[in-house]
Design a protein around this motif. Sequence first.
Motif, PDB file in Angstrom:
ATOM      1  N   VAL A 188       0.831  -1.204   0.000  1.00 47.22           N
ATOM      2  CA  VAL A 188       0.000   0.000   0.000  1.00 47.22           C
ATOM      3  C   VAL A 188       0.869   1.260   0.000  1.00 47.22           C
ATOM      4  O   VAL A 188       0.646   2.182  -0.782  1.00 47.22           O
ATOM      5  N   GLN A 196      -3.472  -2.958  -6.835  1.00 46.15           N
ATOM      6  CA  GLN A 196      -4.204  -2.362  -5.714  1.00 46.15           C
ATOM      7  C   GLN A 196      -5.564  -1.851  -6.176  1.00 46.15           C
ATOM      8  O   GLN A 196      -6.561  -1.971  -5.477  1.00 46.15           O
ATOM      9  N   SER A 231       2.498   1.806  -3.288  1.00 46.82           N
ATOM     10  CA  SER A 231       1.522   2.329  -4.215  1.00 46.82           C
ATOM     11  C   SER A 231       1.310   3.832  -3.973  1.00 46.82           C
ATOM     12  O   SER A 231       1.181   4.614  -4.911  1.00 46.82           O
TER      13      SER A 231
END
Lengths: 230, 186, 186
Positions: A31, A72, A34
């Motif tokens: 995460v 994602q 990203s």
Amino acid sequence: MPKELKLEKFEGPLDLLLQLIENEKLAITDVSLSDVTDQFFQFLSGMDENRSDELADFLVIATRLVYIKSRQLLPYLYPPEEEGLSLSEQLKFYKRYADASKFVEKLWGEGKMAYGRVEPAPVLTGFTAPQNATAVELKNSFVLLLKRLKPINPLPEVRIDHTVSVQQKIKSIYESLKKLNQLSFKDIFNSDSNRSEVIVSFLALLELLKQEKISVNQKNSFNDMMINKV
Amino acid sequence: MPALISQIESILFVASKPLSIKKIAKVLAIDEDAVEKELKVLQGKYDTNSSGVVLFQTNSEFQLVAHPENRTVAEHFIKTEISGELTRPQLETLTVISYCGPLTKPEIEQIRGVNCSLILRNLLIRGLIKEAGTENNLLPAYEVTMEYLQHLGVSNLAELPEYETLHNHEFINNTLNQIVVGSEKE
Amino acid sequence: MPALISQIESILFVASKPLSIKKIAKVLAIDEDAVEKELKVLQGKYDTNSSGVVLFQTNSEFQLVAHPENRTVAEHFIKTEISGELTRPQLETLTVISYCGPLTKPEIEQIRGVNCSLILRNLLIRGLIKEAGTENNLLPAYEVTMEYLQHLGVSNLAELPEYETLHNHEFINNTLNQIVVGSEKE
């Protein structure tokens, strides 16, 4: 818009990623990777011209970031299991040694030195010829050396493209959609001047899709995809 | 600060020659008596049957040397170092100096891409190379010795196989030209 | 005939350069295992606080050196070469090789995520790393040199901070295998 970042000089793509993540005080996860993808691209586009040697390495990581980001955004498009080491694992691994280099730096800087002794050279009673090292052996050894020194063909030159941010692209695509209601997939990429912009456009589409602001339809495989405002 | 005895032992070790108590005391800026006392302790330490290193004393001078009983193995070791076959890196270094010498250590290292300190020392001891008489340079340059030329059976280097082509090869010249560039980059 | 351990100690003493187990075994015409066993004992012997001489060990080589804390006094007898600073990429590369070496270039590059040709070349020329003597492999593997350990003043790689955690061969091997499988590069 991402904040203006002041980073220490970065050494490679992993070093840059690590600094970006630490700057945001994030843990190393998919995460957070990203999250810093945009910033990574910004630095990539602003990278010093004379670092073109390293460009390939930065691009390898860039493509992996894009992959993570798209996964994602659209997890159902990707198989659950993955081969190999993930980028976040690789980054954690790198961090261990980047951190440990501080130990080495400290030891090196302490100015200790364990000297060996120098045995006085033996006094030779005349010249002792080595059993090898004939003229032919010298020549063969030289030929081997030349093989090693032969220059490798230079890689084709690559230029770093100027890149717009994903946020900007989302905005511009959405603005166009508001006016036209429908756009084709090709239309969106036609205006992109370089490859990094294509990547950014693609990411922008994925993000819009995830936010359910657009829908995408395709009549047959390989037909152009039509993008509609929801 | 390490113990005095440790410092004296280190000094004797690196000096590789007999040292007087006076000299040791001067280096450490201490009393000669203190040095003498520690040397006695050191002598005791080295005076065991199994020690491969012993502390020799002649008059007022001290020196660490290999155990005399091991002289044969020690000499055998030195002999193989200076008369055995050349290893591949040694042969390559000798080749570079033969075809392209005289060359300085940084030049040789640039061509071979590795540090050559130990190898050059070995080739010097073997009498295969020597320092060339270069007055202008600060760094010594190395060239092959007359004895080695005779061993090769040539009267001058130009008689080496394919000397013309190899002597002035562009790969070598290119590599040498990179010395400045390379050192700027790192 | 003096004890084997004494012979090995004498050879290390006169060699005044790093020696591999293989080399020592060859000179003494004995088994490498026997040499290794005696070297372990010797290491114990020199591993005391008060010793002015220490037995240093890299991945593959051994050398007797003066205690690193005694640098200043030793320099009265030794010609010093200034070692210079290490750049950050050099430090990082040396760290990876110190903790995980011997490693091939692709392995080092996988860990650092960046091309290391230039840095490896510089470290080779400075004599801080060298090719490990493994001839079976197609790619050379690199390991740190004795010279490097002497500069750090660390007698053994295992003495580096957090060595156990960072030098975890199984983990590294798995990781490197995965990296190679997982990436299309190389």
